[in-house]
Design a protein around this motif. Structure first.
Motif, PDB file in Angstrom:
ATOM      1  N   ASN A  37      -0.655  30.732  12.415  1.00 34.12           N
ATOM      2  CA  ASN A  37      -0.851  29.908  13.617  1.00 34.12           C
ATOM      3  C   ASN A  37      -0.646  30.698  14.907  1.00 34.12           C
ATOM      4  N   GLY A  38      -1.170  31.918  14.929  1.00 33.74           N
ATOM      5  CA  GLY A  38      -1.097  32.734  16.127  1.00 33.74           C
ATOM      6  C   GLY A  38       0.173  33.546  16.281  1.00 33.74           C
ATOM      7  N   ARG A  39       1.174  33.272  15.475  1.00 30.44           N
ATOM      8  CA  ARG A  39       2.428  34.036  15.514  1.00 30.44           C
ATOM      9  C   ARG A  39       2.304  35.208  14.554  1.00 30.44           C
ATOM     10  N   VAL A  40       2.611  36.431  15.035  1.00 24.44           N
ATOM     11  CA  VAL A  40       2.423  37.648  14.251  1.00 24.44           C
ATOM     12  C   VAL A  40       3.746  38.399  14.152  1.00 24.44           C
ATOM     13  N   ILE A  41       4.063  38.870  12.950  1.00 21.91           N
ATOM     14  CA  ILE A  41       5.203  39.758  12.728  1.00 21.91           C
ATOM     15  C   ILE A  41       4.676  41.029  12.064  1.00 21.91           C
ATOM     16  N   GLU A  42       5.040  42.175  12.636  1.00 20.73           N
ATOM     17  CA  GLU A  42       4.608  43.462  12.102  1.00 20.73           C
ATOM     18  C   GLU A  42       5.803  44.205  11.523  1.00 20.73           C
ATOM     19  N   SER A  43       5.541  44.973  10.476  1.00 22.82           N
ATOM     20  CA  SER A  43       6.608  45.730   9.835  1.00 22.82           C
ATOM     21  C   SER A  43       6.019  46.996   9.220  1.00 22.82           C
ATOM     22  N   GLU A  52       3.429  29.529   2.462  1.00 22.68           N
ATOM     23  CA  GLU A  52       2.355  30.026   1.606  1.00 22.68           C
ATOM     24  C   GLU A  52       1.033  30.166   2.351  1.00 22.68           C
ATOM     25  N   SER A  53       0.890  29.502   3.494  1.00 30.31           N
ATOM     26  CA  SER A  53      -0.369  29.585   4.235  1.00 30.31           C
ATOM     27  C   SER A  53      -0.429  30.792   5.167  1.00 30.31           C
ATOM     28  N   ALA A  54       0.646  31.563   5.243  1.00 27.52           N
ATOM     29  CA  ALA A  54       0.626  32.766   6.084  1.00 27.52           C
ATOM     30  C   ALA A  54      -0.343  33.787   5.494  1.00 27.52           C
ATOM     31  N   SER A  55      -0.978  34.565   6.370  1.00 24.60           N
ATOM     32  CA  SER A  55      -1.906  35.605   5.920  1.00 24.60           C
ATOM     33  C   SER A  55      -1.250  36.975   6.071  1.00 24.60           C
ATOM     34  N   GLN A  87       0.857  -1.187   0.000  1.00 21.93           N
ATOM     35  CA  GLN A  87       0.000   0.000   0.000  1.00 21.93           C
ATOM     36  C   GLN A  87       0.894   1.237   0.000  1.00 21.93           C
ATOM     37  N   LYS A  88       0.693   2.116  -0.996  1.00 21.09           N
ATOM     38  CA  LYS A  88       1.459   3.359  -1.066  1.00 21.09           C
ATOM     39  C   LYS A  88       0.549   4.539  -0.753  1.00 21.09           C
ATOM     40  N   PHE A  89       1.125   5.570  -0.166  1.00 25.11           N
ATOM     41  CA  PHE A  89       0.354   6.783   0.102  1.00 25.11           C
ATOM     42  C   PHE A  89       1.291   7.983   0.079  1.00 25.11           C
ATOM     43  N   GLY A  90       0.703   9.139  -0.127  1.00 28.38           N
ATOM     44  CA  GLY A  90       1.485  10.357  -0.249  1.00 28.38           C
ATOM     45  C   GLY A  90       1.577  11.120   1.057  1.00 28.38           C
ATOM     46  N   VAL A  91       2.448  12.112   1.050  1.00 28.81           N
ATOM     47  CA  VAL A  91       2.626  12.955   2.228  1.00 28.81           C
ATOM     48  C   VAL A  91       2.961  14.365   1.759  1.00 28.81           C
ATOM     49  N   GLU A  92       2.427  15.348   2.465  1.00 30.59           N
ATOM     50  CA  GLU A  92       2.763  16.745   2.190  1.00 30.59           C
ATOM     51  C   GLU A  92       3.616  17.272   3.337  1.00 30.59           C
ATOM     52  N   ILE A  93       4.820  17.704   3.004  1.00 29.69           N
ATOM     53  CA  ILE A  93       5.721  18.283   3.993  1.00 29.69           C
ATOM     54  C   ILE A  93       5.569  19.800   3.922  1.00 29.69           C
ATOM     55  N   ILE A  94       5.251  20.408   5.049  1.00 31.47           N
ATOM     56  CA  ILE A  94       5.034  21.853   5.069  1.00 31.47           C
ATOM     57  C   ILE A  94       6.093  22.531   5.928  1.00 31.47           C
ATOM     58  N   GLY A  95       6.189  23.848   5.773  1.00 31.79           N
ATOM     59  CA  GLY A  95       7.146  24.625   6.549  1.00 31.79           C
ATOM     60  C   GLY A  95       6.761  24.693   8.018  1.00 31.79           C
ATOM     61  N   GLY A  96       7.678  25.228   8.805  1.00 30.17           N
ATOM     62  CA  GLY A  96       7.466  25.304  10.245  1.00 30.17           C
ATOM     63  C   GLY A  96       6.800  26.599  10.666  1.00 30.17           C
ATOM     64  N   ASP A  97       7.132  27.056  11.867  1.00 30.04           N
ATOM     65  CA  ASP A  97       6.531  28.269  12.409  1.00 30.04           C
ATOM     66  C   ASP A  97       7.065  29.508  11.697  1.00 30.04           C
ATOM     67  N   LEU A  98       6.272  30.550  11.747  1.00 27.73           N
ATOM     68  CA  LEU A  98       6.669  31.833  11.167  1.00 27.73           C
ATOM     69  C   LEU A  98       7.927  32.346  11.865  1.00 27.73           C
TER      70      LEU A  98
END
Length: 329
Positions: free
Chosen positions: A242-248, A200-203, A156-167
């Motif tokens: 994910n709750g972490r905010v950076i302002e500039s 890419e999921s950062a707002s 049985q094969k299946f895929g995986v999505e590796i995403i970035g870490g915290d901002l």
């Protein structure tokens, strides 16, 4: 009757001593199926332990015999993965688990799974504990699990999505703006984790700081009609994940537009004959913003009025009078 063991599907031919004489035979195979034959044949499809009972009746008198049949799962059939996460953060650890079934759908207890994965996505041990690598992305069929039973192997094969870490940090291009009034420029923002992966999921949210300026949700900045007084704060940028905010804050200069009008400055109402005065002018764009004039060319329309140098020093002529239709350009 004696006990028997086999693997599903397992067929058994039941026999009884020829000396046994009876009017009726009633078999109960313990799996919901029965027979009234003297020596029936029955195929057990399900794995498990079954109590087989035979009831015989002779001249109104009954007798019961009983034996046990144990059926093990059959050949390897398929694998069902337990819950697989939609995504896994790079360098994090996740334990995968699965269930094994034979070709008839019988659950196989404690199968010996063999786990494997493409090294580009990470590593996985014999227990199914997976550690993601640093390469983010979506990798179809990058992980496999297999098992073998009775000479048959299934995979049985299946895929995986590796995403970035915290901002971790935010990059803004351009980091300073230099635009004319009533002009636009795009502000591009990139959010990354500590390994430099693009998140890419950062707002993103943008807000113009000066009155009259504007910026849309995509980061397209449009200056107002008022030029800035040197470098000023222009756009407030907020990035959240994910709750972490950076302002500039993006600073920059809003420059006047192109020259629209030239205005004399502090011109005397009258002059004495041969009196000299330094003339000055300033320019404005179509919104009234002052402009620095790089080059001026002066001229007097008539010698009677006087003369003017390249630097704007005017010397009145020798003919007194009021010159309404002639003058200096």
């Amino acid at each position: 009757m004696s006990s028997e063991t086999g693997s599903a599907p397992h067929e058994i031919s039941f026999t009884i001593d020829e000396a046994i004489k009876a009017d009726t035979f009633d078999w109960d195979f313990g799996d919901g199926v029965g027979s009234e034959e003297r020596e029936p044949r029955h195929t057990f499809q399900d794995a498990g332990t079954f109590s087989v009972r035979l009831t015989v009746v002779k001249d109104g008198r009954s007798s019961v015999g009983e034996s046990t049949v144990t059926i093990q799962p059959g050949e390897a059939g398929w694998i069902e993965m337990d819950q697989v996460p939609d995504s896994i953060t790079y360098l994090s650890t996740t334990e995968f688990s699965a269930k094994a079934f034979d070709v008839l759908g019988n659950f196989i207890v404690d199968p010996l799974f063999n786990w494997d994965c493409d090294p580009i996505v990470g590593a996985i041990n014999a227990s199914g504990i997976f550690t993601a690598g640093q390469n983010v992305g979506n990798y179809p069929e990058a992980i496999s699990v297999s098992f073998e039973r009775l000479g048959v192997e299934v995979v049985q094969k299946f895929g995986v999505e590796i995403i970035g870490g915290d901002l971790h940090a935010v990059f803004i291009e351009p980091n300073t703006l230099d635009v004319q009034v009533a002009r636009s420029e795009n502000i591009k923002v990139r959010a990354i984790d500590s390994a430099g992966h693009l998140l890419e999921s950062a707002s993103f949210s943008f807000k113009a700081i000066r009155d009259g300026d504007s910026v849309d949700p995509t980061g397209r900045f449009k200056s107002g009609t008022v030029a800035s007084k040197g470098e000023e704060s222009l756009v407030f940028v907020e990035v959240e994940l994910n709750g972490r905010v950076i302002e500039s804050v993006v600073s920059g200069i809003i420059r006047p537009g192109i020259l629209d009008q030239v205005h004399p400055f502090d011109i005397p109402a009258s002059l004495q004959i041969r009196e000299s005065v330094q003339l000055t002018v300033f320019g404005t764009d179509r919104f009234g913003n002052s402009l620095m004039l790089d080059e001026l060319k002066w001229s007097a329309s008539s010698p009677d009025i006087g003369s003017i140098t390249d630097s704007g020093i005017f010397t009145a002529g020798t003919v007194a009078g009021e010159y309404l239709e002639e003058g200096i350009t």
